[in-house]
Every structure is written in structure tokens, then in C-alpha cells.
Write a protein that holds these residues in place. Sequence first.
Motif, PDB file in Angstrom:
ATOM      1  N   LYS A 155       0.848  -1.187   0.000  1.00 43.19           N
ATOM      2  CA  LYS A 155       0.000   0.000   0.000  1.00 43.19           C
ATOM      3  C   LYS A 155       0.888   1.243   0.000  1.00 43.19           C
ATOM      4  O   LYS A 155       1.709   1.436   0.894  1.00 43.19           O
ATOM      5  N   GLY A 156       0.717   2.075  -0.994  1.00 38.41           N
ATOM      6  CA  GLY A 156       1.544   3.267  -1.082  1.00 38.41           C
ATOM      7  C   GLY A 156       1.152   4.126  -2.262  1.00 38.41           C
ATOM      8  O   GLY A 156       0.674   3.619  -3.277  1.00 38.41           O
ATOM      9  N   LEU A 201       5.205   7.934  -1.598  1.00 38.98           N
ATOM     10  CA  LEU A 201       6.051   6.845  -1.104  1.00 38.98           C
ATOM     11  C   LEU A 201       6.915   6.289  -2.231  1.00 38.98           C
ATOM     12  O   LEU A 201       8.093   5.976  -2.015  1.00 38.98           O
ATOM     13  N   PHE A 202       6.360   6.193  -3.426  1.00 34.13           N
ATOM     14  CA  PHE A 202       7.134   5.708  -4.560  1.00 34.13           C
ATOM     15  C   PHE A 202       8.324   6.617  -4.829  1.00 34.13           C
ATOM     16  O   PHE A 202       9.446   6.140  -5.081  1.00 34.13           O
ATOM     17  N   GLN A 203       8.105   7.911  -4.772  1.00 39.33           N
ATOM     18  CA  GLN A 203       9.202   8.857  -4.993  1.00 39.33           C
ATOM     19  C   GLN A 203      10.227   8.787  -3.856  1.00 39.33           C
ATOM     20  O   GLN A 203      11.424   8.997  -4.078  1.00 39.33           O
ATOM     21  N   GLN A 260       5.221   0.935  -9.891  1.00 32.42           N
ATOM     22  CA  GLN A 260       3.839   1.210  -9.514  1.00 32.42           C
ATOM     23  C   GLN A 260       2.933   0.313 -10.346  1.00 32.42           C
ATOM     24  O   GLN A 260       2.964   0.354 -11.580  1.00 32.42           O
ATOM     25  N   ARG A 261       2.157  -0.502  -9.687  1.00 31.71           N
ATOM     26  CA  ARG A 261       1.244  -1.418 -10.368  1.00 31.71           C
ATOM     27  C   ARG A 261      -0.075  -1.459  -9.604  1.00 31.71           C
ATOM     28  O   ARG A 261      -0.079  -1.473  -8.359  1.00 31.71           O
ATOM     29  N   ILE A 296       2.374  -0.214  -4.863  1.00 27.89           N
ATOM     30  CA  ILE A 296       3.760  -0.258  -5.322  1.00 27.89           C
ATOM     31  C   ILE A 296       4.224  -1.714  -5.277  1.00 27.89           C
ATOM     32  O   ILE A 296       4.169  -2.357  -4.228  1.00 27.89           O
ATOM     33  N   ARG A 297       4.680  -2.205  -6.406  1.00 21.08           N
ATOM     34  CA  ARG A 297       5.096  -3.605  -6.483  1.00 21.08           C
ATOM     35  C   ARG A 297       6.590  -3.729  -6.235  1.00 21.08           C
ATOM     36  O   ARG A 297       7.396  -3.054  -6.873  1.00 21.08           O
ATOM     37  N   VAL A 298       6.939  -4.594  -5.290  1.00 17.34           N
ATOM     38  CA  VAL A 298       8.339  -4.927  -5.033  1.00 17.34           C
ATOM     39  C   VAL A 298       8.495  -6.435  -5.240  1.00 17.34           C
ATOM     40  O   VAL A 298       7.562  -7.207  -5.022  1.00 17.34           O
TER      41      VAL A 298
END
Length: 357
Positions: free
Chosen positions: A313-314, A318-320, A331-332, A336-338
Motif C-alpha cells: 500500500k503506497g 512513497l514511490f518517490q 507502480q502497479r 507499489i510492487r516490489v
Amino acid sequence: MKNFKKQFPLLEQYTYLNAAASGLLSEALLDFRQEHDLDFLIGGSLFREQRNEVFLLARKAVGGLFGCAPNLVALTPNFSLCFNLLMAGIDPSKKVLLLKNDYPAVNWTVTSRGFDVCYAEINEDLEKNIAEAVAKERPDIFAFSLVQYIDGIKMDQEFLKQLKSQYPALLLFADGTQYCGTESFDFSTSALDVLGASAYKWLNAGYGNGFFLFKDHMQELFTSENLEVKELQSRNKPYHGSFIGKFEPGHLDTLNFGSLKVAVDLIKQVGMEEIETRIKDLSKLAKQKLSEKGMLENSVVNRKQHSSIFNIKGDEKLFQKFSGSRIICSQRGDGIRVSFNYFNTEADLDQLLKQIN
């Protein structure tokens, strides 16, 4: 072989949590590509005369890693192209079960051809949903991804065997792009009838290569009349007129499929068992830590087994923040996909968690 950062130089500069989007270029692959192009430079068509040996070695390497006879391994530039050829050769009156919101290259290929389609939901009860859909709809084919690209939900292989045992006539066509290279897998003993994958992600083979594996009985579904690309086969290709030849129209690329062979060799050098252990251990820890922080959906938290792909969740902020800390991810969907490959470490996970605090 323990120093993975030496084989993948990018890891010296970044926390790379993006194998689900793209694998990395290895030193071994770079060495092969430079030597390949030098040989082409000084050999021209003389170099190209050796191409069939390159393709044979690639088939043997892929077949050896995943448990499939080389003559049932098709080389393809990517999953989407070969899956389109596969479905073009299937009787359009067949009924196909899909998963809602599965990878577009799977679902669109089926729906765009006018097949009778039914669906099962992707959530924590995935296998139950599939079983109920099969019992109700009685499809001829089930086409699906072994691992979901957005949130990493992973299909239970034992469930597939049970499903195949209960419905032996049901054909199982799987996309293994987010799966192949993450754990040991024997296609010959699996429930799958067809497995295809692009190899630029978890196999770290670069772009422009992939493969399809077929069970022997699949040849019976493809006559010379129901696959239109049959006439595109070059007469001097060793697989001209064969079942596999139907999925390899035109010329194949020695650079890309030679790269596939080198990538498979690197996996064998590292050891598939070690790769599987490293990925599963890190995935288990990541799931625990991210769950504790409330970063995962219940559909993932409640699953007994999971892949090493997580959608946390983000938002854009948060991505930046991740990007500013040299953490590469994607970002998916709504988050946010890790994703964690065998070259990742607990230190990489700690770096991610530090930015979430």
C-alpha cells in the motif's frame, strides 16, 4: 557462487526490487553478447551458418532446466507472440476459463478471438474459486498465470494436479513469465499441458527471448490445416514441417536465444535449489515484515504460500521516496510492487522497510 553483486553490477549502486518488471544483465551475458557480435562482425553469413546449433543448445538447456524434451521446446521472442499462435490453432468453439484481471496478454488473446469465456476470481480463495468455476462451467481449457503480476498471488501446483486428475480432458495452458526461474519445476510431471514464458524477468536472459513447453499429446490438436503460419516455415530449418516449427515462423535470433542459453547456464551454475531456498526464505520474511506494518492486502496475507512479488500500500509520495533512496520498484495496480530475486538480501528488505517507517 556467492558474490551475486559481482555478476550483476547494478546491485552495487541500487537496491533492486524489480525483477517482476525486468531482470538484470549479468557479466556472463555481457561477455557472450560481445563475443557473439564480434564473431558476426568478422564472419557474416559464415557465422549465421552455425545458427541451428545455437538453437538446439538453447532448446536442450531450457528443456533440461524445466523437464521437457528438446523437440517439444519452442523458442519464441516473447510469451505473447507464441500464445497468440497457440490460441489461433485451437478450435474457436472451445470454452475457456480465465482469471479475472489476469495478465492482459493471457486474457486478451483469448477474448479477442471470440471463445466462449468464463471467469474465476483472484483472491485468497483462488483455488476454491477455480474448482467451483470448473465444476459449474465445464470449460475445455483453463488459461492462466502461475504467478499474478500485480500482487504475486501464486497458484498451488498440487491443486492443479488434483484438478487435472478430476478433469483429465481439461487443458491447462500456463503463463510462467513471473514464475520460471524462481523454484525447481518439472514440466513432465506437472499437470500443465502447455507452459510459456518470456525470459527477461526471473531468468535474467535479456529481451527478445522466451520459450513454450508442450506435452506430447498437444501435437494431436494441431493439424496442418488449423495453424495458418505453416507456410512461413523456411525450408532449410531443421524443424520445418514439425509441430514445433509451427510456432517458430521466420528466422530466429542467434543473439537472443544464445543469451537464453547463457542465462540458463548461469542458473545451473548458481544451483536451482539454492535459488529456490534464497527466494522462499526472503519472501517469507518479507511477507511477515510487510504484514506487520499493514502494507499487504488480506488476499495475500491469508494465503498459505506466496511468491516473492508483493504489492504494498503506497501512493506517489512513497514511490518517490523509494526512488530517492535508490530503491528500484514499480507502480502497479493501486500500490507499489516490489519483488525479490535470488540476488537480493535481507539488507535489501531492511532498506525498503526503513523507508516505510
